[in-house]
Design a protein around this motif. Structure first.
Motif, mmCIF file in Angstrom:
data_model
loop_
_atom_site.group_PDB
_atom_site.id
_atom_site.type_symbol
_atom_site.label_atom_id
_atom_site.label_comp_id
_atom_site.label_asym_id
_atom_site.label_seq_id
_atom_site.Cartn_x
_atom_site.Cartn_y
_atom_site.Cartn_z
ATOM 1 N N ILE A 20 -54.990 0.050 58.497
ATOM 2 C CA ILE A 20 -54.460 0.463 57.194
ATOM 3 C C ILE A 20 -55.138 1.755 56.738
ATOM 4 O O ILE A 20 -54.478 2.709 56.295
ATOM 5 C CB ILE A 20 -54.658 -0.655 56.151
ATOM 6 N N ASP A 21 -56.471 1.795 56.843
ATOM 7 C CA ASP A 21 -57.219 2.974 56.382
ATOM 8 C C ASP A 21 -56.847 4.222 57.168
ATOM 9 O O ASP A 21 -56.920 5.337 56.633
ATOM 10 C CB ASP A 21 -58.724 2.714 56.495
ATOM 11 N N ARG A 22 -56.465 4.066 58.434
ATOM 12 C CA ARG A 22 -56.021 5.194 59.257
ATOM 13 C C ARG A 22 -54.570 5.586 58.989
ATOM 14 O O ARG A 22 -54.060 6.526 59.592
ATOM 15 C CB ARG A 22 -56.194 4.859 60.739
ATOM 16 N N GLY A 23 -53.914 4.848 58.109
ATOM 17 C CA GLY A 23 -52.520 5.146 57.808
ATOM 18 C C GLY A 23 -51.553 4.697 58.876
ATOM 19 O O GLY A 23 -50.402 5.150 58.918
ATOM 20 N N LEU A 24 -51.977 3.762 59.729
ATOM 21 C CA LEU A 24 -51.142 3.317 60.844
ATOM 22 C C LEU A 24 -50.302 2.089 60.495
ATOM 23 O O LEU A 24 -49.330 1.788 61.188
ATOM 24 C CB LEU A 24 -52.015 3.014 62.063
ATOM 25 N N LEU A 25 -50.686 1.373 59.448
ATOM 26 C CA LEU A 25 -49.920 0.233 58.958
ATOM 27 C C LEU A 25 -49.529 0.472 57.505
ATOM 28 O O LEU A 25 -50.333 0.974 56.714
ATOM 29 C CB LEU A 25 -50.734 -1.059 59.043
#
Length: 309
Positions: free
Chosen positions: A183-188
């Motif tokens: 989530i923090d990486r913007g992947l979810l």
């Protein structure tokens, strides 16, 4: 929500047919079992496929297409193929359902762990299992269910490209921190839907205490940005966890992939029986099964007209 989203895990990718004659094997059997589970109250059907001749877990996309298309023709249940597959399958084989079928929803495994099924073979009697089944079960003594960060990052991109909603399978508490990383990486995209899968040998236990620990950790990590469900492996864990989910506002998974018993004295003959017991349990807590369209709204799914089957 007052309604409960009930998932039925129809056939599984790690169980073997010798464990129960009720496990559906052929595409027609899987379709019939999935439709029956939906008629009993299941909102989602979670799907693996098997070689029709042997019952061995398979990643054959033709078998997947036959099954998901057959279910879609007969009812409006949410069709949820696996990206977990079975022992010995590559990531590419496991995740091929995403680009090939572009489903509304699919499962996403969120970490690596030992996945042990060999005690099943040890408990069996001579003649219970075919030779390949014994080899398959015994082979899990040295099996790691691989889901590395590189694997998960790749699968995140495949979910985005296919427009499918991931159901995030968390088998242990560390997997929740893996989800937070993604989530923090913007992947979810949030809100995420997390399923606590408890009771697999090599991962977290299917106890009330561990379910509460997983839920508390998820609340700390994701706040209001998640929905959740739980799957208890084995009996009575499946229904102990279901009862807690119903009391705490979560959702429920049952099915022959996870558990082969309706009660301590009675083995299940169909997935519908297991769903019927979940529906009856829900009624005791004044919760009714959600319709597929209600669940589509909760999860923000793209709709059954947008799939590639």
């Amino acid at each position: 929500m007052e309604e409960v989203i009930i998932s039925a895990a129809i056939t599984g990718g790690m169980t073997v047919p010798g464990q129960s004659a009720a496990i559906p094997i052929t595409p027609d059997e899987i379709i019939e079992s999935a439709v029956g589970a939906h008629e009993a109250g299941a909102t989602i059907v979670h799907l693996h496929v098997r070689e029709p001749e042997t019952g061995k877990p398979s990643s054959d996309i033709g078998l997947f297409r036959e099954v998901v298309s057959g279910i879609k023709e007969r009812c409006d249940v949410i069709v949820q193929p696996t990206t977990g597959g079975g022992k010995g399958m590559s990531l590419e084989e496991r995740a091929a359902v995403l680009p090939e079928l572009e489903p509304e929803m699919a499962t996403f495994n969120t970490g690596s762990f030992n996945f042990g099924l060999f005690p099943i073979a040890e408990r069996g009697n001579p003649g219970d299992f075919e030779d390949w089944e014994v080899d398959y079960l015994e082979g899990t003594r040295d099996y790691i269910f691989r889901n590395t960060f590189a694997d998960m990052e790749k699968v995140c991109a495949m979910f985005r490209e296919s427009g499918a909603k991931p159901e995030l399978e968390a088998y242990d508490v560390g997997h929740l921190y893996n989800i937070k990383y993604l989530i923090d990486r913007g992947l979810l995209d949030t809100p995420v839907h997390v399923q606590f899968v408890l009771g697999v040998m090599g991962a977290n236990a299917a106890t009330i205490e561990q379910l509460m620990h997983m839920r508390r950790t998820a609340m700390d990590l994701f706040g209001d940005g998640f929905t959740w469900s739980a799957a208890g492996v084995g009996y009575p864990a499946e229904y102990h966890l279901a009862a807690m989910c119903l009391m705490l506002g979560g959702h429920v998974r049952v099915g022959l992939e996870d558990n082969l018993r309706v009660s301590r004295k009675k083995r299940a003959e169909t997935n519908a029986e297991l769903v019927e017991k979940a529906v009856a349990l829900a009624a005791m807590f004044d919760r009714e099964p959600a319709t597929p369209d209600e669940a589509r709204g909760v999860f923000g799914l793209k709709g059954r007209s947008a799939v590639a089957f």
